[in-house]
Scaffold this motif. Structure first.
Motif, PDB file in Angstrom:
ATOM      1  N   GLY A   1       0.815  -1.209   0.000  1.00  0.00           N
ATOM      2  CA  GLY A   1       0.000   0.000   0.000  1.00  0.00           C
ATOM      3  C   GLY A   1       0.849   1.259   0.000  1.00  0.00           C
ATOM      4  N   PRO A   2       1.036   1.908   1.169  1.00  0.00           N
ATOM      5  CA  PRO A   2       0.511   1.528   2.485  1.00  0.00           C
ATOM      6  C   PRO A   2      -0.983   1.764   2.639  1.00  0.00           C
ATOM      7  N   GLU A   3      -1.587   2.419   1.594  1.00  0.00           N
ATOM      8  CA  GLU A   3      -3.022   2.710   1.669  1.00  0.00           C
ATOM      9  C   GLU A   3      -3.807   1.443   1.348  1.00  0.00           C
ATOM     10  N   SER A   4      -3.705   0.486   2.225  1.00  0.00           N
ATOM     11  CA  SER A   4      -4.375  -0.798   2.073  1.00  0.00           C
ATOM     12  C   SER A   4      -4.593  -1.364   3.464  1.00  0.00           C
ATOM     13  N   GLN A   5      -5.105  -2.582   3.505  1.00  0.00           N
ATOM     14  CA  GLN A   5      -5.447  -3.179   4.796  1.00  0.00           C
ATOM     15  C   GLN A   5      -5.391  -4.699   4.655  1.00  0.00           C
ATOM     16  N   ARG A   6      -4.767  -5.346   5.612  1.00  0.00           N
ATOM     17  CA  ARG A   6      -4.838  -6.808   5.655  1.00  0.00           C
ATOM     18  C   ARG A   6      -6.222  -7.182   6.178  1.00  0.00           C
ATOM     19  N   ARG A   7      -6.927  -8.031   5.400  1.00  0.00           N
ATOM     20  CA  ARG A   7      -8.287  -8.412   5.751  1.00  0.00           C
ATOM     21  C   ARG A   7      -8.385  -9.936   5.785  1.00  0.00           C
ATOM     22  N   PRO A   8      -9.410 -10.484   6.434  1.00  0.00           N
ATOM     23  CA  PRO A   8      -9.479 -11.938   6.643  1.00  0.00           C
ATOM     24  C   PRO A   8     -10.018 -12.693   5.434  1.00  0.00           C
ATOM     25  N   SER A   9      -9.297 -12.601   4.316  1.00  0.00           N
ATOM     26  CA  SER A   9      -9.635 -13.378   3.130  1.00  0.00           C
ATOM     27  C   SER A   9      -8.696 -14.577   3.026  1.00  0.00           C
ATOM     28  N   PHE A  10      -8.949 -15.440   2.046  1.00  0.00           N
ATOM     29  CA  PHE A  10      -8.224 -16.718   1.984  1.00  0.00           C
ATOM     30  C   PHE A  10      -6.854 -16.549   1.341  1.00  0.00           C
ATOM     31  N   SER A  11      -5.882 -17.284   1.833  1.00  0.00           N
ATOM     32  CA  SER A  11      -4.546 -17.349   1.244  1.00  0.00           C
ATOM     33  C   SER A  11      -4.022 -18.775   1.364  1.00  0.00           C
ATOM     34  N   GLY A  12      -3.793 -19.422   0.224  1.00  0.00           N
ATOM     35  CA  GLY A  12      -3.241 -20.776   0.241  1.00  0.00           C
ATOM     36  C   GLY A  12      -1.846 -20.812   0.827  1.00  0.00           C
ATOM     37  N   LEU A  13      -1.025 -19.788   0.529  1.00  0.00           N
ATOM     38  CA  LEU A  13       0.333 -19.749   1.069  1.00  0.00           C
ATOM     39  C   LEU A  13       0.305 -19.637   2.587  1.00  0.00           C
ATOM     40  N   THR A  14      -0.573 -18.792   3.107  1.00  0.00           N
ATOM     41  CA  THR A  14      -0.676 -18.653   4.567  1.00  0.00           C
ATOM     42  C   THR A  14      -1.086 -19.970   5.207  1.00  0.00           C
ATOM     43  N   GLN A  15      -2.057 -20.658   4.607  1.00  0.00           N
ATOM     44  CA  GLN A  15      -2.490 -21.940   5.168  1.00  0.00           C
ATOM     45  C   GLN A  15      -1.365 -22.979   5.107  1.00  0.00           C
ATOM     46  N   TYR A  16      -0.541 -22.929   4.071  1.00  0.00           N
ATOM     47  CA  TYR A  16       0.596 -23.852   4.011  1.00  0.00           C
ATOM     48  C   TYR A  16       1.576 -23.568   5.143  1.00  0.00           C
ATOM     49  N   LEU A  17       1.917 -22.294   5.350  1.00  0.00           N
ATOM     50  CA  LEU A  17       2.855 -21.951   6.425  1.00  0.00           C
ATOM     51  C   LEU A  17       2.323 -22.405   7.777  1.00  0.00           C
ATOM     52  N   LEU A  18       1.009 -22.241   7.990  1.00  0.00           N
ATOM     53  CA  LEU A  18       0.400 -22.717   9.231  1.00  0.00           C
ATOM     54  C   LEU A  18       0.510 -24.229   9.353  1.00  0.00           C
ATOM     55  N   SER A  19       0.317 -24.925   8.224  1.00  0.00           N
ATOM     56  CA  SER A  19       0.408 -26.393   8.256  1.00  0.00           C
ATOM     57  C   SER A  19       1.821 -26.870   8.564  1.00  0.00           C
ATOM     58  N   ARG A  20       2.819 -26.017   8.266  1.00  0.00           N
ATOM     59  CA  ARG A  20       4.218 -26.356   8.535  1.00  0.00           C
ATOM     60  C   ARG A  20       4.652 -25.967   9.944  1.00  0.00           C
TER      61      ARG A  20
END
Length: 598
Positions: free
Chosen positions: A383-402
């Motif tokens: 951004g910085p004129e943006s916002q992290r929001r609770p949408s889906f991310s396959g990469l994030t779910q992979y990191l969590l699985s690891r």
């Protein structure tokens, strides 16, 4: 446990448009890049309509014919060209053929005979307004207004004689105009002082007003009506604590859907105008508890389509019955055989920063996170004129699985929390946002599950700058850094970014003329000798926003300090890694890097 490639093969369906006979067109990335697909009924097998190696950026049904307009660039260079797809025989007709210009779609006329767009054909630093017949191609469009800044077309009036034109002075300062198609006369309808946003402008049903989301005279965005005779703004729905951040309005029926951003989560309101600022609501659609948007009404406004996702639900297109709110998921984008029940959702937390301000963040722990031993990825949005929001991310779910936890802060300067919050990092306050990252790490140090010696900074675009700045300002906090298309030197970035973007970026970061010395002083490249953590740098060679030289110079400088550095440049990518084959290569390398150093 599934491998990274499986997670990156989780599909997304989005960008829907509803055709004249109810056919749904949408974008889906099944082939590795977003292409156009269509459906005639929910849950049926979709038909692929485009077959290119390059990404399709949008699709829009003609209101009267079985044909679609769509856009596509080449190698992520953002020089979008426009095309027309005949839905009956599959023929594709180029509508523009000016490869060194950007074309922003401005919508079909109501009879489907013409379309409008903005483009920087005449001067790469400014956008003009064009109107073109549907059966013309190449450079045959009529230039109806020469701009002197960044213009975009927001739609045709109900009788097709006028256009709404938006002018972007900066991300937080915009103006709206009504442009007469025949005479080229432009009427300014939003005179104001200071920075004001006018987002999602839409024509009212009688063509005598424009509805939009604005923060004029308030801290948060509200839904307003601009009278085209008086230019006065009346409130339709107040912003209160949270932004009303988007509206889709059918200009024939007065039916609409508007969204409110509540701590990142979308709350959708459906209604129908009963007066200039009065409306009756309809039942709320049943959608995933996350984010939703991209509303497209059918030609009669009896239904509308939109895309929705959550942290545990990948993005799909839903169709909503306007009167009843009954919601049907039309697409079945694959989860690549990974059970959705294994996906992890976040906790919304608030971290106290150096000045006592509360910084919102999403914190997600992996399953069975061991006490005191869980590594963390601090993932910073762009951004910085943006916002992290609770949408889906396959990469994030992979990191969590690891076994990684993921911490996603919305540092000061982020949108979604009011106008004042977005300006807390402007120019001379830039490094205060980096202090917010330190506050987040301090919070993580106190968490009973976290290993304080295994915290990684990761981010893209402006988030990439945040990674590099955090590594230079607080070198002892980080086990590693991952910089994706990030800014290393504000001076070289501003000198080399696309000419149409430079003035807008200077409004946020500071100008080369007035702030060069300060910009040099806060640039991570200036302090690269402070970096102690191993660094991974990822970039696209065709990036018009943050040129690839930013990656090359920081990697070279850090490597010269004897710090482990890996650099990966993709020749067919731009501002981000969009092609699945490249994503797999890129993030496999990133994960291997983290395995080695974290």
């Amino acid at each position: 446990m599934h491998d990274l490639e499986r997670y990156l093969n989780i599909r997304s369906a989005y960008g829907a448009s509803v055709g004249p006979v109810g056919t749904l067109a949408f974008l889906m990335d099944t082939t590795g890049t977003p292409q156009i697909w269509t459906l005639d009924e929910p849950g049926a097998w979709p038909e692929q309509r485009t077959f290119d190696d390059e990404r399709v950026t949008f699709c829009s049904w003609s209101p009267e014919r079985r044909e679609l307009a769509f856009g596509m660039d080449e190698g992520g260079d953002e020089f979008t060209q426009l095309f027309r797809l005949d839905a009956d025989d599959g023929t594709i007709h180029p509508l523009t053929d000016v490869p060194d210009a950007i074309h922003y779609w401005g919508g079909w006329s109501h009879d489907g005979e013409q379309f409008a767009f903005a483009a920087n054909r005449r001067d790469e630093s400014v956008f003009d307004v064009y109107v073109q017949d549907r059966d013309e191609c190449g450079d045959e469009a009529d230039l109806i207004y020469e701009g002197d800044g960044w213009l975009a077309v927001a739609g045709w009036s109900p009788d097709d004689d006028r256009l709404i034109v938006s002018e972007h002075h900066s991300s937080f300062d915009k103006d709206l105009y009504v442009l007469d198609v025949k005479s080229g006369e432009r009427t300014h309808i939003t005179p104001h002082d200071g920075d004001v946003r006018y987002n999602s402008p839409s024509w009212g049903p009688d063509g005598d007003a424009v509805y939009c989301c604005t923060d004029r005279d308030t801290d948060t965005l509200y839904l307003g009506r601009i009278d085209l005779d008086s230019h006065e703004i009346e409130t339709v729905e107040s912003g209160d604590e949270w932004n009303v951040d988007g509206i889709a309005l059918d200009d024939e029926t007065g039916r609409f859907a508007y969204s409110r951003n509540v701590d990142g989560y979308t709350e959708l309101t459906i209604g129908e105008l009963t007066g200039p600022t009065e409306y009756e609501t309809r039942p709320t659609p049943d959608l995933p508890d996350g984010t939703a948007g991209g509303v497209s009404f059918d030609p009669d406004a009896e239904t509308f389509a939109l895309s929705a996702s959550s942290r545990t639900t990948n993005t799909n297109v839903h169709v909503v019955d306007f009167e009843t709110g009954e919601t049907t998921r039309w697409t079945r984008a694959s989860t690549a055989g990974i059970p959705p029940s294994s996906f992890r959702g976040p906790e919304l937390v608030h971290v106290e920063s150096f000045d006592g301000r509360e910084i919102p963040a999403y914190f997600t722990l992996p399953a069975d996170a061991p006490a005191g031993e869980t590594p963390v990825i601090v993932d910073v949005h762009g951004g910085p004129e943006s916002q992290r929001r609770p949408s889906f991310s396959g990469l994030t779910q992979y990191l969590l699985s690891r076994g990684y936890a993921v911490f996603e802060p919305n540092v000061r300067g982020s949108t979604g929390y009011g106008k004042a919050y977005t300006h807390l990092d402007d120019v001379r306050q830039r490094m205060d946002s980096v202090k917010d990252l330190k506050a987040g790490v301090d919070w993580l140090h106190d968490h009973p599950r976290v290993d304080p010696d295994r915290i990684v900074a990761k981010g893209g675009s402006y988030g990439g700058f945040m990674v590099l700045a955090a590594l230079t300002e607080y070198p002892d906090l980080w086990a590693a850094g991952v910089d994706v298309v990030g800014i290393a030197n504000f001076v070289t970035f501003l000198e080399n970014t696309g000419a149409w973007r430079r003035e807008h970026r200077e409004a946020e970061y500071g100008s080369l003329e007035d702030d060069r010395e300060f910009l040099e002083s806060i640039s991570p490249l200036t302090h690269a000798d402070e970096i102690e953590a191993p660094l991974f740098v990822l970039h696209g060679a065709n990036d018009p926003r943050v040129p690839v030289g930013e990656a090359e110079q920081i990697a070279e400088e850090v490597e010269a300090q004897g710090i482990p550095v890996e650099k990966l440049i993709f020749e067919d990518e731009g501002h981000g890694i969009s092609k699945r084959e490249n994503q797999i290569d890129a993030y496999t390398a990133v994960v291997d890097f983290l395995d080695e150093h974290v």
